[in-house]
Write a protein that holds these residues in place. Structure first.
Motif, PDB file in Angstrom:
ATOM      1  N   ALA A   1     -13.214   1.687  -4.285  1.00 39.54           N
ATOM      2  CA  ALA A   1     -11.743   1.672  -4.109  1.00 39.54           C
ATOM      3  C   ALA A   1     -11.051   1.092  -5.345  1.00 39.54           C
ATOM      4  O   ALA A   1      -9.962   1.540  -5.721  1.00 39.54           O
ATOM      5  CB  ALA A   1     -11.370   0.872  -2.868  1.00 39.54           C
ATOM      6  N   SER A   2     -11.704   0.123  -5.980  1.00 42.33           N
ATOM      7  CA  SER A   2     -11.061  -0.550  -7.124  1.00 42.33           C
ATOM      8  C   SER A   2     -10.923   0.368  -8.344  1.00 42.33           C
ATOM      9  O   SER A   2     -10.254   0.017  -9.302  1.00 42.33           O
ATOM     10  CB  SER A   2     -11.834  -1.816  -7.500  1.00 42.33           C
ATOM     11  OG  SER A   2     -13.027  -1.448  -8.155  1.00 42.33           O
ATOM     12  N   THR A   3     -11.567   1.544  -8.308  1.00 40.88           N
ATOM     13  CA  THR A   3     -11.428   2.476  -9.443  1.00 40.88           C
ATOM     14  C   THR A   3     -10.189   3.377  -9.317  1.00 40.88           C
ATOM     15  O   THR A   3      -9.939   4.194 -10.198  1.00 40.88           O
ATOM     16  CB  THR A   3     -12.675   3.391  -9.593  1.00 40.88           C
ATOM     17  OG1 THR A   3     -12.761   4.245  -8.450  1.00 40.88           O
ATOM     18  CG2 THR A   3     -13.961   2.579  -9.728  1.00 40.88           C
TER      19      THR A   3
ATOM     20  N   ARG B   1       0.502  -3.724  -7.857  1.00 39.98           N
ATOM     21  CA  ARG B   1       0.763  -4.223  -6.490  1.00 39.98           C
ATOM     22  C   ARG B   1       0.282  -3.224  -5.441  1.00 39.98           C
ATOM     23  O   ARG B   1      -0.072  -3.584  -4.331  1.00 39.98           O
ATOM     24  CB  ARG B   1       2.266  -4.489  -6.297  1.00 39.98           C
ATOM     25  CG  ARG B   1       2.711  -5.821  -6.897  1.00 39.98           C
ATOM     26  CD  ARG B   1       4.197  -5.946  -6.855  1.00 39.98           C
ATOM     27  NE  ARG B   1       4.815  -4.780  -7.498  1.00 39.98           N
ATOM     28  CZ  ARG B   1       6.130  -4.581  -7.619  1.00 39.98           C
ATOM     29  NH1 ARG B   1       6.976  -5.434  -7.116  1.00 39.98           N
ATOM     30  NH2 ARG B   1       6.604  -3.509  -8.223  1.00 39.98           N
ATOM     31  N   GLN B   2       0.269  -1.943  -5.823  1.00 39.35           N
ATOM     32  CA  GLN B   2      -0.229  -0.917  -4.901  1.00 39.35           C
ATOM     33  C   GLN B   2      -1.727  -1.101  -4.655  1.00 39.35           C
ATOM     34  O   GLN B   2      -2.222  -0.847  -3.567  1.00 39.35           O
ATOM     35  CB  GLN B   2       0.019   0.491  -5.476  1.00 39.35           C
ATOM     36  CG  GLN B   2       1.470   0.842  -5.615  1.00 39.35           C
ATOM     37  CD  GLN B   2       2.103   1.058  -4.246  1.00 39.35           C
ATOM     38  OE1 GLN B   2       2.617   0.128  -3.637  1.00 39.35           O
ATOM     39  NE2 GLN B   2       2.069   2.264  -3.760  1.00 39.35           N
ATOM     40  N   LEU B   3      -2.441  -1.537  -5.719  1.00 40.98           N
ATOM     41  CA  LEU B   3      -3.883  -1.741  -5.562  1.00 40.98           C
ATOM     42  C   LEU B   3      -4.150  -2.940  -4.646  1.00 40.98           C
ATOM     43  O   LEU B   3      -5.025  -2.896  -3.786  1.00 40.98           O
ATOM     44  CB  LEU B   3      -4.558  -1.939  -6.928  1.00 40.98           C
ATOM     45  CG  LEU B   3      -6.079  -1.867  -6.893  1.00 40.98           C
ATOM     46  CD1 LEU B   3      -6.578  -0.554  -6.305  1.00 40.98           C
ATOM     47  CD2 LEU B   3      -6.667  -2.048  -8.289  1.00 40.98           C
ATOM     48  N   SER B   4      -3.363  -4.007  -4.778  1.00 43.93           N
ATOM     49  CA  SER B   4      -3.603  -5.146  -3.885  1.00 43.93           C
ATOM     50  C   SER B   4      -3.238  -4.776  -2.446  1.00 43.93           C
ATOM     51  O   SER B   4      -3.923  -5.190  -1.502  1.00 43.93           O
ATOM     52  CB  SER B   4      -2.906  -6.423  -4.364  1.00 43.93           C
ATOM     53  OG  SER B   4      -1.548  -6.228  -4.422  1.00 43.93           O
ATOM     54  N   LEU B   5      -2.216  -3.957  -2.261  1.00 45.34           N
ATOM     55  CA  LEU B   5      -1.883  -3.481  -0.908  1.00 45.34           C
ATOM     56  C   LEU B   5      -3.050  -2.653  -0.356  1.00 45.34           C
ATOM     57  O   LEU B   5      -3.463  -2.822   0.797  1.00 45.34           O
ATOM     58  CB  LEU B   5      -0.600  -2.625  -0.958  1.00 45.34           C
ATOM     59  CG  LEU B   5      -0.190  -1.948   0.345  1.00 45.34           C
ATOM     60  CD1 LEU B   5       0.149  -2.987   1.422  1.00 45.34           C
ATOM     61  CD2 LEU B   5       1.007  -1.008   0.135  1.00 45.34           C
ATOM     62  N   ALA B   6      -3.609  -1.797  -1.205  1.00 40.39           N
ATOM     63  CA  ALA B   6      -4.716  -0.940  -0.766  1.00 40.39           C
ATOM     64  C   ALA B   6      -5.922  -1.783  -0.331  1.00 40.39           C
ATOM     65  O   ALA B   6      -6.532  -1.509   0.717  1.00 40.39           O
ATOM     66  CB  ALA B   6      -5.116   0.010  -1.897  1.00 40.39           C
ATOM     67  N   ILE B   7      -6.246  -2.797  -1.107  1.00 38.12           N
ATOM     68  CA  ILE B   7      -7.407  -3.632  -0.760  1.00 38.12           C
ATOM     69  C   ILE B   7      -7.137  -4.379   0.545  1.00 38.12           C
ATOM     70  O   ILE B   7      -8.025  -4.530   1.393  1.00 38.12           O
ATOM     71  CB  ILE B   7      -7.741  -4.629  -1.906  1.00 38.12           C
ATOM     72  CG1 ILE B   7      -8.108  -3.872  -3.193  1.00 38.12           C
ATOM     73  CG2 ILE B   7      -8.853  -5.599  -1.503  1.00 38.12           C
ATOM     74  CD1 ILE B   7      -9.309  -2.978  -3.125  1.00 38.12           C
TER      75      ILE B   7
ATOM     76  N   THR C   1      -3.075   5.798   5.575  1.00 39.70           N
ATOM     77  CA  THR C   1      -2.139   4.990   4.781  1.00 39.70           C
ATOM     78  C   THR C   1      -2.599   4.888   3.318  1.00 39.70           C
ATOM     79  O   THR C   1      -1.775   4.855   2.407  1.00 39.70           O
ATOM     80  CB  THR C   1      -1.906   3.594   5.392  1.00 39.70           C
ATOM     81  OG1 THR C   1      -3.154   2.966   5.604  1.00 39.70           O
ATOM     82  CG2 THR C   1      -1.177   3.671   6.706  1.00 39.70           C
ATOM     83  N   LEU C   2      -3.907   4.883   3.091  1.00 39.69           N
ATOM     84  CA  LEU C   2      -4.378   4.846   1.703  1.00 39.69           C
ATOM     85  C   LEU C   2      -4.039   6.146   0.971  1.00 39.69           C
ATOM     86  O   LEU C   2      -3.805   6.134  -0.244  1.00 39.69           O
ATOM     87  CB  LEU C   2      -5.884   4.573   1.650  1.00 39.69           C
ATOM     88  CG  LEU C   2      -6.273   3.120   1.988  1.00 39.69           C
ATOM     89  CD1 LEU C   2      -7.779   2.999   2.176  1.00 39.69           C
ATOM     90  CD2 LEU C   2      -5.792   2.144   0.912  1.00 39.69           C
ATOM     91  N   GLY C   3      -3.996   7.251   1.704  1.00 42.18           N
ATOM     92  CA  GLY C   3      -3.551   8.510   1.095  1.00 42.18           C
ATOM     93  C   GLY C   3      -2.110   8.387   0.606  1.00 42.18           C
ATOM     94  O   GLY C   3      -1.773   8.837  -0.494  1.00 42.18           O
ATOM     95  N   VAL C   4      -1.271   7.734   1.431  1.00 38.27           N
ATOM     96  CA  VAL C   4       0.134   7.529   1.043  1.00 38.27           C
ATOM     97  C   VAL C   4       0.217   6.580  -0.159  1.00 38.27           C
ATOM     98  O   VAL C   4       0.966   6.822  -1.119  1.00 38.27           O
ATOM     99  CB  VAL C   4       0.957   6.959   2.234  1.00 38.27           C
ATOM    100  CG1 VAL C   4       2.384   6.626   1.800  1.00 38.27           C
ATOM    101  CG2 VAL C   4       0.972   7.949   3.401  1.00 38.27           C
ATOM    102  N   ILE C   5      -0.583   5.527  -0.129  1.00 41.49           N
ATOM    103  CA  ILE C   5      -0.565   4.554  -1.239  1.00 41.49           C
ATOM    104  C   ILE C   5      -1.023   5.229  -2.544  1.00 41.49           C
ATOM    105  O   ILE C   5      -0.429   5.027  -3.604  1.00 41.49           O
ATOM    106  CB  ILE C   5      -1.439   3.320  -0.906  1.00 41.49           C
ATOM    107  CG1 ILE C   5      -0.807   2.538   0.258  1.00 41.49           C
ATOM    108  CG2 ILE C   5      -1.612   2.414  -2.131  1.00 41.49           C
ATOM    109  CD1 ILE C   5      -1.683   1.427   0.831  1.00 41.49           C
TER     110      ILE C   5
END
Ligand code: IPE
Ligand code: IPE
Ligand code: MG
Ligand code: MG
Ligand code: MG
Length: 291
Positions: A126-128, A135-141, A190-194
């Protein structure tokens, strides 16, 4: 592009990505662990969670490939959940995705560790993700960990186990199913949206869509445990007699209606997205799926 063509394209893409991700670890001495992980990961599930992630990304107007790291991460976590769900200390099942369960082939210790590794590696994958804003990456995690962990899938599995051998209310079954199944579907959508950099409204609508779709999906799974065959399902059936499911509370007929009702409610949540024809057709097809 037809439903089946698009589905096939998504499935081919995610399977190639997952296979590729582990290619470079082939020379590691813990080869047996990678064999065990790949055994379940590449066994050909329906890949619905990756499809949801890709499709929400596309429905937000981005190219769907952008969601690949998140789609793969959710599928890895889902696969780990299945490996552990089948263990003798949990559902004690012998077949999964058309083959013997992981612990039947590799033993319980390796199955536990293969699950642990898939869960942890999912966060590396996921981190790639390449997102516009950190901030989108921290929301995703935080979405991924919350949906997978004690508040999400694991929490639901715990409620599922604790409720065995007693009759639950509808509210209790909703609490179990929204966590054990709904949470990872929520993560995928939701990750698709992010991944697409979608709006707050789209994020909230994707979560509501996932809640309804998750319920429809698990109720259909419980119906198929009664009416499906091992050959169609690729996993053992008729094993849920001590489980608290809507089928146990309401019976098959009412549950068929509930699946259709939740599917309709899910479709209504797609109004804030574009190009929704594929998703609408997909979830309608899931309401009468045989596997
Ligand atoms: C099985 O999920 C577990 C449930 C949440 C019902 P799927 O039916 O999506 O399993 P695969 O991925 O196709 O094997
Ligand atoms: C499990 O639900 C959901 C998970 C978190 C794995 P089930 O126990 O009904 O799933 P199946 O029927 O074994 O796939
Ligand atoms: Mg279970
Ligand atoms: Mg099970
Ligand atoms: Mg089941």
């Amino acid at each position: 592009m037809s439903l089946n063509q698009r589905k096939a394209e998504y499935i081919q893409h995610i399977e190639a990505f997952l296979q590729n991700w582990y290619e470079r670890f082939k020379t590691e001495p813990q080869k047996l662990l990678f064999d065990a992980m790949q055994y379940s990961l590449l066994a050909g599930g329906k890949r619905l969670r990756p499809i949801f992630a890709f499709e929400f990304c596309r429905m937000c107007g981005e190219s769907w490939e952008k969601a690949t790291p998140f789609a793969a991460a959710v599928e890895m976590i889902h696969t780990y959940s299945l490996i552990h769900d089948d263990l003798p200390c949990m559902d004690n099942d012998d077949y999964r995705r058309g083959r013997l369960t992981n612990h039947k082939v590799y033993g319980e210790a390796m199955a536990v560790l293969a699950g642990d590794a898939l869960l942890t590696d999912a966060f590396a994958v996921a981190s790639t993700a390449e997102l516009k804003d950190v901030r989108q990456l921290s929301l995703a995690i935080s979405v991924l960990s919350e949906c997978a962990g004690s508040l999400g899938m694991v929490g639901g599995q715990v409620l599922d186990i604790l409720s065995e051998e007693r009759q639950c209310t509808e509210e209790e079954v909703l609490a179990i199913q929204s966590r054990k199944t709904g949470a990872l579907i929520n993560a995928a959508c939701t990750l698709g949206v992010i991944a697409a950099g979608g709006s707050e409204e789209q994020l909230a609508a994707a979560a509501r869509f996932a809640a309804f779709t998750g319920l429809a999906f698990q109720i259909r799974d419980d119906i198929l445990d009664k009416i499906g065959t091992k050959e169609e399902m690729g996993k053992s059936v008729g094993t849920d007699d001590t489980k608290n499911t809507f089928v146990r509370i309401y019976g098959l007929e009412k549950c068929e209606e509930m699946v259709c009702d939740y599917t309709e409610r899910a479709i209504r949540e797609l109004s804030g997205f574009s190009n929704t024809a594929f998703m609408t057709e997909l979830i309608k097809s899931l309401a009468s799926r045989r596997n």
